[in-house]
Design a protein around this motif. Structure first.
Motif, PDB file in Angstrom:
ATOM      1  N   ASP A 169      46.282 -19.000   8.050  1.00  9.90           N
ATOM      2  CA  ASP A 169      45.599 -17.751   8.376  1.00  9.90           C
ATOM      3  C   ASP A 169      46.276 -17.043   9.557  1.00  9.90           C
ATOM      4  OD1 ASP A 169      43.484 -16.146   7.591  1.00  9.90           O
ATOM      5  OD2 ASP A 169      42.366 -16.677   9.412  1.00  9.90           O
ATOM      6  N   ARG A 170      46.567 -17.816  10.625  1.00 13.36           N
ATOM      7  CA  ARG A 170      47.231 -17.227  11.808  1.00 13.36           C
ATOM      8  C   ARG A 170      48.592 -16.646  11.450  1.00 13.36           C
ATOM      9  NH1 ARG A 170      46.727 -18.921  17.092  1.00 13.36           N
ATOM     10  NH2 ARG A 170      48.191 -17.241  17.526  1.00 13.36           N
ATOM     11  N   ASP A 172      49.314 -15.450   8.640  1.00 16.74           N
ATOM     12  CA  ASP A 172      49.107 -14.446   7.593  1.00 16.74           C
ATOM     13  C   ASP A 172      49.886 -14.814   6.322  1.00 16.74           C
ATOM     14  OD1 ASP A 172      47.899 -12.195   6.637  1.00 16.74           O
ATOM     15  OD2 ASP A 172      49.480 -10.815   7.295  1.00 16.74           O
ATOM     16  N   LYS A 174      50.742 -15.773   2.579  1.00 16.78           N
ATOM     17  CA  LYS A 174      50.180 -15.432   1.273  1.00 16.78           C
ATOM     18  C   LYS A 174      50.269 -16.660   0.369  1.00 16.78           C
ATOM     19  CE  LYS A 174      51.173 -10.548   1.600  1.00 16.78           C
ATOM     20  NZ  LYS A 174      52.070 -10.545   2.788  1.00 16.78           N
TER      21      LYS A 174
END
Ligand code: FAD
Length: 250
Positions: A169-170, A172, A174
């Motif tokens: 998540d940090r 980003d 995909k």
């Protein structure tokens, strides 16, 4: 305050023999290696020591290509008439030149157990095939863009622990998966073949398209991605160089 003042890329850092057309390619690889690391360091997300991995990763790769280019040059530029005659006869007879595997990264921000099948793909370029979204068919990076990509043979989200999810998540990152319902469409079966041939189920691809880690089973991603979080997201001078092999001291 940064202690590093100058970073060299392209022809200012290395001189490539022309025989494989790898001079500018190497400069572009330097730039894409440095770009995401500089971005992370200058934005305060990663420790400055991340930049130490630039030379650790790029120098052996360029050196390998210089050696290969010189080998190719020795074939095309021979001044010995007899060797040239044999070469021409062989090539005109349809014989192909021996083609050694293209070099990958061997040290740096990479993670694999050297005794696993995962080690065979870590440090090489990530897989890139055509996928379909809606009516549009294109190479995967057309849809995914730049950044980290977790590419999976099937939906493996059930196996990712909370630390892995937080790191992804940090960054980003995909996540793309094939196979199960809701997955991406593997238009040419490229990814199916890739995962079958390599014996792995997932690869985590860096923003410069090199594979950081791979996994034989979904659960094996968690350790490697936790390590990535320690390298990229924790400050305090964490050593990031020469981390190819988890069980070998850097
Ligand atoms: C004939 C030939 C064929 C080639 N074919 C291929 C190929 O097929 N594939 C491939 O990958 N590579 C190829 N190359 C290599 C490729 O062109 C180079 O590796 C690439 O251009 C290097 O890019 P660079 O930005 O690092 O350096 P450069 O292209 O040299 O750019 C450096 C720039 O800095 C400028 N500069 C220099 N000093 C200063 C200063 N003091 N202040 C401000 N600006 C300055 C220069 O004017 C120049 O514009 C080929 C090269 C040649 C000569």
């Amino acid at each position: 305050m940064y202690s590093l003042k100058v970073l060299f890329i392209g022809d200012s850092a290395h001189v490539m023999p022309p025989f494989m057309g790898q001079g500018m390619c190497s400069g572009i690889r330097d730039a894409s290696n440095l770009a995401w690391k500089l971005n992370y360091v200058l934005s305060g997300m990663s420790p400055e020591s991340l930049l130490d991995s630039y030379c650790v990763e790029r120098k052996p790769h360029v050196a390998d290509l210089i050696r290969l280019s010189m080998e190719v040059g020795r074939i095309s530029c021979t001044t010995d008439p007899e060797i040239a005659r044999q070469r021409d006869e062989a090539l005109l007879g349809g014989k192909k030149l021996p083609s050694p595997p293209f070099p990958g990264l061997v040290h740096g921000v990479l993670m694999s157990d050297p005794n696993s099948v995962e080690a065979t793909v870590v440090g090489s370029l990530g897989p890139q095939g055509r996928i379909q979204r809606g009516d549009e068919i294109a190479l995967a990076d057309h849809f995914l863009g730049a950044g980290w990509h977790l590419i999976c043979a099937d939906d493996i989200s059930y196996a990712l622990d909370s630390c892995t999810k937080r790191v992804l998540d940090r960054l980003d990152a995909k996540i793309v998966h094939f196979g199960a319902s809701g997955g991406a469409v593997d238009v040419d079966g490229f990814y199916r073949r890739y995962f079958q041939e390599t014996g792995i189920v997932a690869v985590l691809v860096r923003p410069d398209f090199y594979i950081y880690c791979a996994a034989e089973t979904p659960e094996r991603l968690n350790g490697s991605i936790a390590d990535l979080g320690r390298i990229l997201l924790e400050s305090g001078g964490h050593e990031v160089s020469g981390r190819r092999q988890r069980n070998v001291a850097a």
